[in-house]
Design a protein around this motif. Sequence first.
Motif, PDB file in Angstrom:
ATOM      1  N   UNK A 108      44.825  46.632  46.609  1.00  0.00           N
ATOM      2  CA  UNK A 108      44.822  45.492  45.703  1.00  0.00           C
ATOM      3  C   UNK A 108      43.532  45.511  44.901  1.00  0.00           C
ATOM      4  N   UNK A 109      43.632  45.244  43.614  1.00  0.00           N
ATOM      5  CA  UNK A 109      42.445  45.162  42.773  1.00  0.00           C
ATOM      6  C   UNK A 109      42.404  43.793  42.113  1.00  0.00           C
ATOM      7  N   UNK A 110      41.199  43.337  41.834  1.00  0.00           N
ATOM      8  CA  UNK A 110      41.002  42.050  41.180  1.00  0.00           C
ATOM      9  C   UNK A 110      40.490  42.276  39.767  1.00  0.00           C
ATOM     10  N   UNK A 111      41.101  41.594  38.815  1.00  0.00           N
ATOM     11  CA  UNK A 111      40.632  41.556  37.434  1.00  0.00           C
ATOM     12  C   UNK A 111      40.568  40.086  37.039  1.00  0.00           C
ATOM     13  N   UNK A 112      39.373  39.505  37.169  1.00  0.00           N
ATOM     14  CA  UNK A 112      39.231  38.076  36.953  1.00  0.00           C
ATOM     15  C   UNK A 112      39.990  37.312  38.023  1.00  0.00           C
ATOM     16  N   UNK A 113      40.868  36.415  37.607  1.00  0.00           N
ATOM     17  CA  UNK A 113      41.676  35.654  38.553  1.00  0.00           C
ATOM     18  C   UNK A 113      43.033  36.298  38.812  1.00  0.00           C
ATOM     19  N   UNK A 114      43.201  37.511  38.321  1.00  0.00           N
ATOM     20  CA  UNK A 114      44.449  38.237  38.553  1.00  0.00           C
ATOM     21  C   UNK A 114      44.269  39.285  39.636  1.00  0.00           C
ATOM     22  N   UNK A 115      45.178  39.274  40.602  1.00  0.00           N
ATOM     23  CA  UNK A 115      45.243  40.293  41.638  1.00  0.00           C
ATOM     24  C   UNK A 115      46.469  41.163  41.369  1.00  0.00           C
ATOM     25  N   UNK A 116      46.262  42.473  41.464  1.00  0.00           N
ATOM     26  CA  UNK A 116      47.381  43.409  41.303  1.00  0.00           C
ATOM     27  C   UNK A 116      47.403  44.304  42.530  1.00  0.00           C
ATOM     28  N   UNK A 117      48.523  44.361  43.214  1.00  0.00           N
ATOM     29  CA  UNK A 117      48.647  45.215  44.391  1.00  0.00           C
ATOM     30  C   UNK A 117      49.903  46.059  44.256  1.00  0.00           C
ATOM     31  N   UNK A 118      50.016  47.093  45.101  1.00  0.00           N
ATOM     32  CA  UNK A 118      51.252  47.853  45.024  1.00  0.00           C
ATOM     33  C   UNK A 118      51.218  49.241  45.626  1.00  0.00           C
ATOM     34  N   UNK A 119      52.411  49.813  45.676  1.00  0.00           N
ATOM     35  CA  UNK A 119      52.638  51.161  46.156  1.00  0.00           C
ATOM     36  C   UNK A 119      53.812  51.760  45.384  1.00  0.00           C
ATOM     37  N   UNK A 120      54.029  53.047  45.528  1.00  0.00           N
ATOM     38  CA  UNK A 120      55.072  53.724  44.764  1.00  0.00           C
ATOM     39  C   UNK A 120      56.470  53.242  45.113  1.00  0.00           C
ATOM     40  N   UNK A 121      56.758  53.032  46.406  1.00  0.00           N
ATOM     41  CA  UNK A 121      58.113  52.722  46.835  1.00  0.00           C
ATOM     42  C   UNK A 121      58.954  53.979  46.993  1.00  0.00           C
ATOM     43  N   UNK A 156      42.835  33.653  46.426  1.00  0.00           N
ATOM     44  CA  UNK A 156      42.179  32.353  46.475  1.00  0.00           C
ATOM     45  C   UNK A 156      42.949  31.365  45.603  1.00  0.00           C
ATOM     46  N   UNK A 157      42.641  30.106  45.783  1.00  0.00           N
ATOM     47  CA  UNK A 157      43.303  29.089  44.977  1.00  0.00           C
ATOM     48  C   UNK A 157      43.043  29.343  43.498  1.00  0.00           C
ATOM     49  N   UNK A 158      44.077  29.298  42.705  1.00  0.00           N
ATOM     50  CA  UNK A 158      43.966  29.547  41.273  1.00  0.00           C
ATOM     51  C   UNK A 158      44.199  30.985  40.876  1.00  0.00           C
ATOM     52  N   UNK A 159      44.268  31.901  41.854  1.00  0.00           N
ATOM     53  CA  UNK A 159      44.556  33.302  41.551  1.00  0.00           C
ATOM     54  C   UNK A 159      46.033  33.490  41.228  1.00  0.00           C
ATOM     55  N   UNK A 160      46.323  34.574  40.536  1.00  0.00           N
ATOM     56  CA  UNK A 160      47.694  34.956  40.218  1.00  0.00           C
ATOM     57  C   UNK A 160      47.894  36.364  40.763  1.00  0.00           C
TER      58      UNK A 160
END
Length: 232
Positions: A108-121, A156-160
Amino acid sequence: MIYAISDLHLSLRGDKPMDVFGGNWHGYVETIKANWKQTVTKDDIVLLAGDTSWAINLEDAIDDVKDFFSDLDGNKVIIRGNHDYWWNSYAKLSAALPQGVYALQNNCIRLGKDLVCGTRGWSIAGENSSQEDKKIYNRELIRLELSLQAMDKERKEGDRATLMMHYPPMDVHNHDTGFIQLINKYKPDAVVYGHLHGKDSWARIVTHIDGIPYYLTSCDLVGNNLIKIYKD
């Protein structure tokens, strides 16, 4: 803003033209770049859900990435697709990427209040699947949960929170797959995926499963436009 597009299959210095697959691929690189420039600002995020380059080795793939992204705004997050054969060492890839391009691999990486996580599937395993496919599918379930756990720990609260995969996490009937069960457990705000192509693709561009929106972003299916993931 967060936008998404996938399956670019770049071969800017190679010999893998995509226009052999039909009209949607004629001049598609130029069309995507033009649409990108009209849409994305330097503070936006663009998710690219796999199959970024046809390259075989990392050096050639980085050339494709640098050539394509050189004059495009936004923070770009890429994930491995089934044709990204050049994607081996995550550490080497991360070190080689140009500024503003981030690799995502079971984390998972954070860019401001945005979190992006993932895998190939992987393709959804069923009774008739090979033992190898079942093995890879089960391994990807573990990787997906690691990704979602990392998101959950960081959230955290307010994150997407946005989950990105290459393969669709559902099957043709939107059955309750192992991927869907994990997504429902950790509840990201949206899911982005690619992999599917062609006019006969069984998935809709936007599907809601248990209240979570799933976005199919394969470039040939979205008219080579970037898809806006959130309304803000």
